[in-house]
Design a protein around this motif. Structure first.
Motif, short mmCIF file in Angstrom:
data_model
loop_
_atom_site.label_atom_id
_atom_site.label_comp_id
_atom_site.label_asym_id
_atom_site.label_seq_id
_atom_site.Cartn_x
_atom_site.Cartn_y
_atom_site.Cartn_z
N VAL A 183 42.33 76.61 22.36
CA VAL A 183 42.84 75.62 23.31
C VAL A 183 42.48 74.21 22.84
O VAL A 183 43.33 73.31 22.81
N GLY A 184 41.22 74.04 22.42
CA GLY A 184 40.76 72.73 21.94
C GLY A 184 41.58 72.25 20.75
O GLY A 184 42.00 71.10 20.68
N ARG A 185 41.82 73.19 19.83
CA ARG A 185 42.56 72.81 18.62
C ARG A 185 44.04 72.55 18.93
O ARG A 185 44.65 71.64 18.36
N VAL A 186 44.63 73.35 19.81
CA VAL A 186 46.03 73.12 20.18
C VAL A 186 46.18 71.76 20.86
O VAL A 186 47.15 71.04 20.63
N ARG A 187 45.19 71.39 21.67
CA ARG A 187 45.24 70.08 22.34
C ARG A 187 45.27 68.94 21.32
O ARG A 187 45.83 67.88 21.58
N GLU A 188 44.63 69.19 20.17
CA GLU A 188 44.62 68.16 19.12
C GLU A 188 45.88 68.21 18.26
O GLU A 188 46.03 67.45 17.31
N GLY A 189 46.76 69.17 18.55
CA GLY A 189 48.01 69.29 17.77
C GLY A 189 47.87 70.07 16.49
O GLY A 189 48.65 69.89 15.55
N SER A 199 51.54 64.51 17.02
CA SER A 199 50.33 64.00 16.37
C SER A 199 50.64 62.68 15.66
O SER A 199 49.80 61.78 15.61
N HIS A 200 51.89 62.56 15.14
CA HIS A 200 52.29 61.31 14.50
C HIS A 200 52.29 60.18 15.53
O HIS A 200 51.80 59.08 15.27
N ARG A 201 52.82 60.53 16.72
CA ARG A 201 52.89 59.53 17.79
C ARG A 201 51.48 59.11 18.22
O ARG A 201 51.21 57.95 18.48
N ARG A 202 50.59 60.13 18.25
CA ARG A 202 49.20 59.81 18.62
C ARG A 202 48.58 58.86 17.61
O ARG A 202 47.91 57.89 17.95
N GLY A 203 48.82 59.15 16.30
CA GLY A 203 48.30 58.30 15.23
C GLY A 203 48.86 56.90 15.36
O GLY A 203 48.13 55.90 15.25
N ALA A 204 50.17 56.82 15.62
CA ALA A 204 50.84 55.51 15.75
C ALA A 204 50.28 54.76 16.93
O ALA A 204 50.06 53.54 16.86
N VAL A 259 59.72 76.67 13.60
CA VAL A 259 60.19 75.40 13.00
C VAL A 259 60.22 74.31 14.07
O VAL A 259 59.69 73.21 13.86
N ARG A 260 60.80 74.60 15.20
CA ARG A 260 60.94 73.59 16.25
C ARG A 260 59.58 73.17 16.82
O ARG A 260 59.34 72.00 17.09
N CYS A 261 58.70 74.16 17.00
CA CYS A 261 57.39 73.84 17.57
C CYS A 261 56.53 73.05 16.58
O CYS A 261 55.83 72.11 16.97
N HIS A 262 56.60 73.43 15.30
CA HIS A 262 55.83 72.68 14.30
C HIS A 262 56.33 71.24 14.23
O HIS A 262 55.53 70.30 14.12
N ALA A 263 57.66 71.09 14.30
CA ALA A 263 58.23 69.73 14.27
C ALA A 263 57.75 68.94 15.48
O ALA A 263 57.37 67.77 15.36
N ALA A 264 57.74 69.59 16.64
CA ALA A 264 57.29 68.90 17.86
C ALA A 264 55.81 68.54 17.77
O ALA A 264 55.41 67.44 18.17
N LEU A 265 55.00 69.47 17.21
CA LEU A 265 53.57 69.18 17.05
C LEU A 265 53.36 68.01 16.10
O LEU A 265 52.53 67.13 16.35
#
Lengths: 74, 214
Positions: free
Chosen positions: B36-42, A42-47, A32-38
């Motif tokens: 690794v490539g996919r994890v880097r992309e989140g 990715s949201h931050r990257r999009g923003a 749960v925590r890792c998915h939230a962090a991911l």
């Protein structure tokens, strides 16, 4: 037993140790925590991509406006 | 007297950890690079795949290092969170195993420093593993053997224990274990030699005590 065999038999004993598993609650918490962090990452990257696009558009507009001002003045 | 570590070894004994090596890198390298490539992309699915592959191994490593399941679970969580936090900065050719064990080891080192832990006390190790069940004789003997190895391992200094865990239990190559421990290959080789000798000594003493009891 010679000295070469002894160490390898030691490592072999270690390799045969059974695997250990964390509790299901721990696994759930980690996922749960890792998915939230991911998701946040990715949201931050999009923003940040949107921010960069906006900044580029504003910069372009500012340059065009400055050119127009110069053209009107001279 | 026949001691524990003198168990007859099958086949040849030339390579360092033939069985463990297979356990360690059963990961197809192309697949690992793709992950690794996919994890880097989140990519969450890629993270799940990495988690499924390494979670038990990391937990075993941390549980045997800390000698406490609850602490190991906390450190495991911290390890995965650090992995996610740094996922975007992974090199494209990162080897996940050594990378994750390095993080887990660093998390453990930080934990020990924060608590100023005295590593010599190994009494708590006895509560880590379930007591032997009153099942058939072979199972009881097998359990007893495992417990003796675990207890002997737990009694070693952490610098020896981590090397044995990485190379012996987790099957990392000595060169990879050296990177994880932040030492040269030669230093790792010396440490491994010393750790094996210490463990053999502990197992001998444990076998002697068992025979005395009998």
């Amino acid at each position: 037993m010679d000295s070469d065999q002894q160490p390898d038999s030691i490592l072999r004993l270690l390799a045969d140790l059974p695997p250990m598993t964390p509790s299901a609650a721990c696994d759930r918490r980690v996922l749960v925590r890792c998915h939230a962090a991911l998701h946040t990452t990715s949201h931050r990257r999009g923003a940040s991509a949107i921010d960069m696009t906006m900044a580029a558009a504003i910069a372009g507009y500012a340059v065009a406006a400055a050119r127009e001002v110069i053209r009107l003045l001279y | 007297m026949r001691h524990l570590h003198e168990r007859p070894t099958p086949a040849r004994v030339t390579s360092v950890t033939p069985d463990a090596a297979a356990r360690s890198y059963d990961v197809d390298r192309d697949f690992e690079l793709e992950l690794v490539g996919r994890v880097r992309e989140g990519d969450a699915a890629a993270f799940d795949a990495v988690h499924a592959r390494f979670n038990s191994r990391l937990f075993g490593f941390l549980a045997r290092l800390t000698r406490n399941r609850d602490i190991a679970e906390d450190l495991l969580e911290e390890t995965w969170l650090r992995f996610v936090a740094n996922a975007g900065r992974l090199n494209a050719d990162t080897r996940l195993g050594p990378w994750l064990f390095t993080v887990a080891r660093n998390v453990h080192v930080s934990y020990c420093r924060s608590r100023a832990l005295d590593d010599r006390n190994s009494d708590d190790a006895l509560g880590l593993w379930p007591a032997p069940s009153a099942s058939p004789f072979e199972e009881a003997v097998g359990r007893e053997l495992e417990q003796r190895i675990e207890a002997s391992l737990a009694s070693l200094p952490v610098s020896c224990r981590e090397v044995l865990l990485l190379v012996g239990v987790e099957g990392l190559r000595p060169a990879e274990a050296a990177v994880v421990c932040g030492v040269s290959a030669e230093a790792l080789r010396q440490r491994l030699k010393r750790a094996r000798a210490l463990l053999a000594e502990c197992l001998d003493r444990s076998a002697d005590r068992t025979q005395e009891k009998a």
